[in-house]
Structure formats: structure tokens, C-alpha cells
Design an enzyme around this catalytic site. Structure first.
Site, mmCIF file in Angstrom:
data_model
loop_
_atom_site.group_PDB
_atom_site.id
_atom_site.type_symbol
_atom_site.label_atom_id
_atom_site.label_comp_id
_atom_site.label_asym_id
_atom_site.label_seq_id
_atom_site.Cartn_x
_atom_site.Cartn_y
_atom_site.Cartn_z
ATOM 1 N N THR A 123 -11.813 -1.118 8.650
ATOM 2 C CA THR A 123 -11.171 0.302 8.927
ATOM 3 C C THR A 123 -11.526 1.354 7.949
ATOM 4 O OG1 THR A 123 -8.939 1.385 8.981
ATOM 5 C CG2 THR A 123 -9.053 -0.537 7.870
ATOM 6 N N TYR A 147 -2.124 -1.693 4.695
ATOM 7 C CA TYR A 147 -3.074 -2.019 5.593
ATOM 8 C C TYR A 147 -4.342 -2.138 5.455
ATOM 9 C CZ TYR A 147 -5.894 -1.200 9.891
ATOM 10 O OH TYR A 147 -6.723 -1.296 10.616
#
Ligand code: UDP
Length: 337
Positions: A123, A147
Site C-alpha cells: 500500500t 496499517y
């Protein structure tokens, strides 16, 4: 190729599964614990071609190992993960255990069972708060939320394990393709994002247009950006999906590599909201709200590498198209015309 997909009942995984099935070239097995993935998505795709589905949590390493040793997959495409920034701030261990520890176990089993190619969903959140807002694959990775950190640690594990595998087994070692996704949205028409309490902007906006929410909150209007709201690089899920196929093909004749997957074009939260109003013709309520924890101001890809090195050709590069396809899907899910 024999390919194992983890988490392919989910949003991005199901779009990749669909495109892989459409090639007719692969023997595919899906494992998913159906935590956020949908059995309906898999059932919908069965009509394209047959594939195996095993309801399995990748934390169950004993079962995973049995499966992977028995089937001897050529490639693994690993989607299974939690993906919400704000939740990761509140529950970091949930993210480190599922996204990082489970990935380490999967990588170990993959190498031991002879997998040749490992494609990983990473990501843009691994870049953190980049100075210029635009990041290439070489930009420093300093995630500002758990995250992003959980995915960055996974990247490191994959890189180190593949390097060691190559040192030991030479050409038979495992190669990796790491894809750093920017902001994914949209739908292909038959499948889409479909889990409750979604937090992603375009999903939230579509729910609002459909009357399922009263308003959209703009999280922060005092950022250093064009209009004070956060800027992101939104990519259509079908283009993101085809990037996986392009990278898998690339790995068959090249070494391991990392690719940003975005369009290199940014839209602010307010621009997304305005576009959604225009596309839908619905004037929904927009509220100003405080900043959300863990959000960088601007995050845009320099995605020239994947275009230059692989066969990837994006076909849906338009915010209108992304939002209209997401909205069509939202309406379909709610039986609205
Ligand atoms: N955002 C917002 N309201 C919402 C959801 C998101 O203002 O209801 C903002 C969020 O703060 C971020 C941008 O929209 O600046 C994109 O957030 P999203 O959750 O879609 O993706 P992320 O960039 O966090 O992966």
C-alpha cells in the site's frame, strides 16, 4: 499456472480472480475466511470458469501448509489483510498479527512448498507523509499508522525471504512482485466492494447518494493541500486488478520488483465529493469534521515504472468512471435503479 489466491472473496481479490479466470489459462485455488469477503462474489465468478474455494483463515498454518504442500502452487497472490487506517490506530495488534505475522508464515510455507512467484498487496500507506506528496518506489517508507507499518514489515519479510531463497536455490528460488496500491475504488459491474461499515471515501459517498447515510464528513479542512482537504490518487479496481496479471507475467522473465499502482493524478476530498454530486445528480449533505488519525495530507504515485517495465495498460483512468461504477454497484447491492 497453479495459483493460490488468499482473500479473493474480498474486493480487490475478487476482481483479480475474475480477470485470471477470464484468461482460461490457470488452475486456481482461493482461500478466504469470509471475514469481510463475500461468498456471493465467488459464486458469481464460478460461471466464468471452475476454481477451488476453501474456507480457511491463513492464521491456520497447519491447514495452509497441508494444502500448499499437497498442491504445489506455482504462484501465490496474497490479498488477505485488514485495511482500515483508523481501526489500525485503535487496534494495532489486530493488524500486526493478521497482516504481518500471517504473511510471514505464508511466505515460509510458500518457499518450502516450491512456489516460484509471490505477489503481495502492499500500500501507499507504507510511504507515510512524503515531503512532496508524490512518491516513487525509491521514496523513503516511513508509515504513520499501524496499517502502513504492518504492510511495510511484510514487504521486508518477503524481500529478505526471497533473497535467501534465491541464494539457496538459484533460479528455483521464490521471486516477489510487490504492488503498492494507491486509493482503489469503483467496480466492474458484477462484483464490487460489499462489506458493512465501510470507511473509504468513495464508498461512503455512494452510500450517501443511495440514502443509506445522512451525510458525508470531510475529515480535516486545514491540511497543506490545494483546498485544505487531503489529496489522493484514485485508481479503478479493474485497472488495479490487471496490474497483478501484468506483474505475474513480468516475473516469468525478470527479477523480483516493487511497483506503485496508481495513475499519478490527485483529487482532494472536496473534488471527489463534487464529482460524485455531478455524476449522480444528487446534492447530498457534507459536514466538516476533525482530522482522522493516521491520514497523510497528500499521497500521489509516480507510477511510471509499472507502465515502463510491464505490459500494464490502464483503461479506466477517469474519476467520473470510478465513481459512476462504484455508484452503479452500490445501487445494485441495494436493489435501486
Ligand atoms: N475521508 C473523508 N470522509 C470519509 C472517508 C474518508 O473525508 O467519510 C477522507 C480521508 O480522511 C482521506 C481520504 O478521504 O483523506 C481518503 O480516505 P480513504 O479512507 O478513502 O482512503 P485512505 O487514503 O485512508 O486509504
Amino acid at each position: 499456472m497453479k495459483i493460490l489466491l488468499t482473500g479473493a472473496a474480498g474486493y480487490i481479490g475478487s476482481h483479480v480472480l475474475k480477470q485470471l479466470l477470464e484468461t482460461g489459462a490457470h488452475e486456481i485455488c482461493v482461500v478466504d475466511n469470509l471475514y469481510s469477503g463475500k461468498l456471493e462474489a465467488l459464486q458469481c465468478l464460478e460461471k466464468i470458469a471452475k476454481f477451488d474455494f476453501i474456507k480457511l483463515d491463513i492464521a491456520n498454518t497447519a491447514e495452509l501448509e497441508k494444502l500448499m504442500v499437497a498442491r504445489r502452487f506455482d504462484a501465490v497472490i496474497h490479498f488477505a489483510a485488514f485495511i482500515e487506517v483508523a481501526e489500525s490506530v485503535a487496534k494495532p495488534l489486530k493488524y500486526y498479527l493478521n497482516n504481518t505475522a500471517n504473511t510471514a508464515n505464508l511466505v515460509k510455507i510458500a518457499i518450502e512448498s516450491g512456489v516460484k512467484y509471490f505477489i503481495f498487496s502492499s500500500t501507499a500507506a507504507t510511504y507515510g507523509e512524503p515531503e512532496s506528496g508524490v512518491v516513487s518506489e525509491e521514496s523513503p517508507q516511513m508509515p504513520i499508522n499501524p496499517y502502513g507499518a504492518s504492510k511495510l514489515m511484510s514487504e521486508r519479510i518477503i524481500k529478505d525471504a526471497c533473497a535467501a531463497s534465491k541464494a539457496k536455490a538459484g533460479a528455483n528460488g521464490m521471486k516477489y512482485g510487490i504492488l503498492r496500491y494507491f486509493n482503489v475504488a469503483g467496480a466492474d459491474g458484477e462484483i464490487g466492494q460489499n462489506y458493512p461499515n465501510a470507511t473509504h471515501l468513495i464508498k461512503v459517498v455512494c452510500e450517501c447518494i443511495c440514502g443509506a447515510r445522512e451525510s458525508v464528513s470531510v475529515f480535516g479542512s486545514d491540511y497543506e493541500s490545494r483546498d485544505g482537504t487531503c489529496e489522493r490518487d484514485y485508481i479503478h479496481v479493474c485497472d488495479l486488478a490487471s496490474a497483478h496479471l501484468a506483474v505475474l507475467e513480468y516475473l516469468s522473465s525478470h527479477e523480483s520488483d516493487v511497483f506503485n499502482v496508481g495513475y499519478g493524478k490527485d483529487f482532494s476530498v472536496r473534488e471527489v465529493i463534487e464529482c460524485a454530486k455531478k455524476v449522480s445528480g444528487v446534492d447530498f449533505k457534507v459536514l466538516d469534521a476533525p482530522r482522522r488519525a493516521g491520514d497523510p495530507a497528500v499521497l500521489i504515485s509516480n507510477a511510471s515504472k509499472i507502465r515502463k517495465l510491464t505490459s500494464w495498460q490502464p483503461r479506466y483512468q477517469s474519476l467520473e468512471l470510478i465513481i459512476s461504477s462504484a455508484l452503479a454497484w452500490e445501487k445494485k447491492c441495494r436493489n435501486l435503479s
